[in-house]
Write a protein that holds these residues in place. Structure first.
Motif, mmCIF file in Angstrom:
data_model
loop_
_atom_site.group_PDB
_atom_site.id
_atom_site.type_symbol
_atom_site.label_atom_id
_atom_site.label_comp_id
_atom_site.label_asym_id
_atom_site.label_seq_id
_atom_site.Cartn_x
_atom_site.Cartn_y
_atom_site.Cartn_z
ATOM 1 N N ARG A 1 2.378 3.668 -33.237
ATOM 2 C CA ARG A 1 1.775 4.748 -32.462
ATOM 3 C C ARG A 1 1.338 5.893 -33.373
ATOM 4 N NH1 ARG A 1 -1.026 4.815 -28.403
ATOM 5 N NH2 ARG A 1 -0.798 6.506 -26.985
ATOM 6 N N HIS A 2 2.167 6.202 -34.375
ATOM 7 C CA HIS A 2 1.822 7.265 -35.317
ATOM 8 C C HIS A 2 0.532 6.930 -36.060
ATOM 9 C CE1 HIS A 2 2.258 10.574 -38.089
ATOM 10 N NE2 HIS A 2 2.135 9.723 -39.093
ATOM 11 N N ALA A 3 0.403 5.696 -36.491
ATOM 12 C CA ALA A 3 -0.795 5.278 -37.221
ATOM 13 C C ALA A 3 -2.037 5.371 -36.327
ATOM 14 C CB ALA A 3 -0.624 3.859 -37.753
ATOM 15 N N GLN A 4 -1.901 5.021 -35.071
ATOM 16 C CA GLN A 4 -3.024 5.114 -34.133
ATOM 17 C C GLN A 4 -3.477 6.559 -33.972
ATOM 18 O OE1 GLN A 4 -1.157 3.251 -30.751
ATOM 19 N NE2 GLN A 4 -2.546 1.491 -30.880
ATOM 20 N N ARG A 5 -2.520 7.456 -33.816
ATOM 21 C CA ARG A 5 -2.867 8.871 -33.654
ATOM 22 C C ARG A 5 -3.528 9.427 -34.903
ATOM 23 N NH1 ARG A 5 2.489 10.647 -30.458
ATOM 24 N NH2 ARG A 5 1.771 9.994 -28.428
ATOM 25 N N HIS A 6 -3.004 9.035 -36.064
ATOM 26 C CA HIS A 6 -3.575 9.500 -37.327
ATOM 27 C C HIS A 6 -5.013 8.997 -37.474
ATOM 28 C CE1 HIS A 6 -3.687 10.954 -41.414
ATOM 29 N NE2 HIS A 6 -4.142 9.763 -41.797
ATOM 30 N N LEU A 7 -5.237 7.726 -37.172
ATOM 31 C CA LEU A 7 -6.587 7.168 -37.252
ATOM 32 C C LEU A 7 -7.528 7.871 -36.265
ATOM 33 C CD1 LEU A 7 -8.595 5.098 -38.341
ATOM 34 C CD2 LEU A 7 -7.760 3.498 -36.590
ATOM 35 N N ALA A 8 -7.067 8.098 -35.046
ATOM 36 C CA ALA A 8 -7.889 8.784 -34.045
ATOM 37 C C ALA A 8 -8.247 10.186 -34.515
ATOM 38 C CB ALA A 8 -7.162 8.837 -32.706
ATOM 39 N N LYS A 9 -7.271 10.885 -35.088
ATOM 40 C CA LYS A 9 -7.531 12.240 -35.588
ATOM 41 C C LYS A 9 -8.555 12.211 -36.714
ATOM 42 C CE LYS A 9 -5.476 16.243 -37.698
ATOM 43 N NZ LYS A 9 -4.489 16.720 -38.604
ATOM 44 N N GLN A 25 -7.195 17.176 -29.278
ATOM 45 C CA GLN A 25 -5.752 16.976 -29.405
ATOM 46 C C GLN A 25 -4.979 17.867 -28.432
ATOM 47 O OE1 GLN A 25 -5.320 17.519 -33.738
ATOM 48 N NE2 GLN A 25 -4.291 15.542 -33.691
ATOM 49 N N ASP A 33 0.835 13.623 -23.587
ATOM 50 C CA ASP A 33 1.890 13.532 -24.598
ATOM 51 C C ASP A 33 3.116 14.323 -24.168
ATOM 52 O OD1 ASP A 33 3.493 13.341 -26.800
ATOM 53 O OD2 ASP A 33 2.048 14.183 -28.213
#
Length: 135
Positions: A1-9, A25, A33
């Motif tokens: 989930r962290h990686a997905q959020r980082h990629l989206a950002k 965000q 969230d």
């Protein structure tokens, strides 16, 4: 989930810039969230944030008359499939306004809509609709 959020950002920043990314965000954190410090804090947001919100969730323009009929309003904007379903959900507290107010038959949505010009109505955890006063 962290990686997905980082990629989206990263992708949002790359495509739209830092300012847009920050707003996206913030708005998505308010709605989705549960760990965000501003989760559910919808009632006191500014007009610029409302404009962003209108791009992210279904948005409807309604009159004060339409807002005064809660069951009809929930059906009109698609938060329920029928007036009967809406009435049952209203009686059990199944809808929330602005992230904090359980909507019951006694709550006057048209009064809040008149005062603010908009409401965020929610059914469950993830179904949000923005309602704006018809001008």
């Amino acid at each position: 989930r962290h990686a997905q959020r980082h990629l989206a950002k990263e992708m949002t920043t790359w495509a739209h810039g830092d300012e847009v990314c920050s707003m996206v965000q913030h708005v998505s954190g308010m709605l989705f969230d549960r760990n965000a410090p501003f989760f559910g804090n919808i009632g006191d947001i500014d007009e610029a944030t409302i404009d962003w919100l209108s791009k992210m969730i279904p948005t409807h323009a309604v009159s004060l008359t339409e807002a005064s009929d809660q069951a009809g309003l929930m059906q009109l904007i698609g938060l329920s499939t029928s007036r009967g379903e809406a009435k049952r959900l209203l009686e059990s507290g199944g809808f929330v306004a602005d992230g904090i107010i359980r909507i019951t038959p006694e709550v006057k949505l048209e009064q809040r809509l008149r005062e603010k010009g908009w409401l965020v109505l929610t059914r469950g955890k993830r179904t949000h609709h923005l309602v704006r006063l018809k001008r």
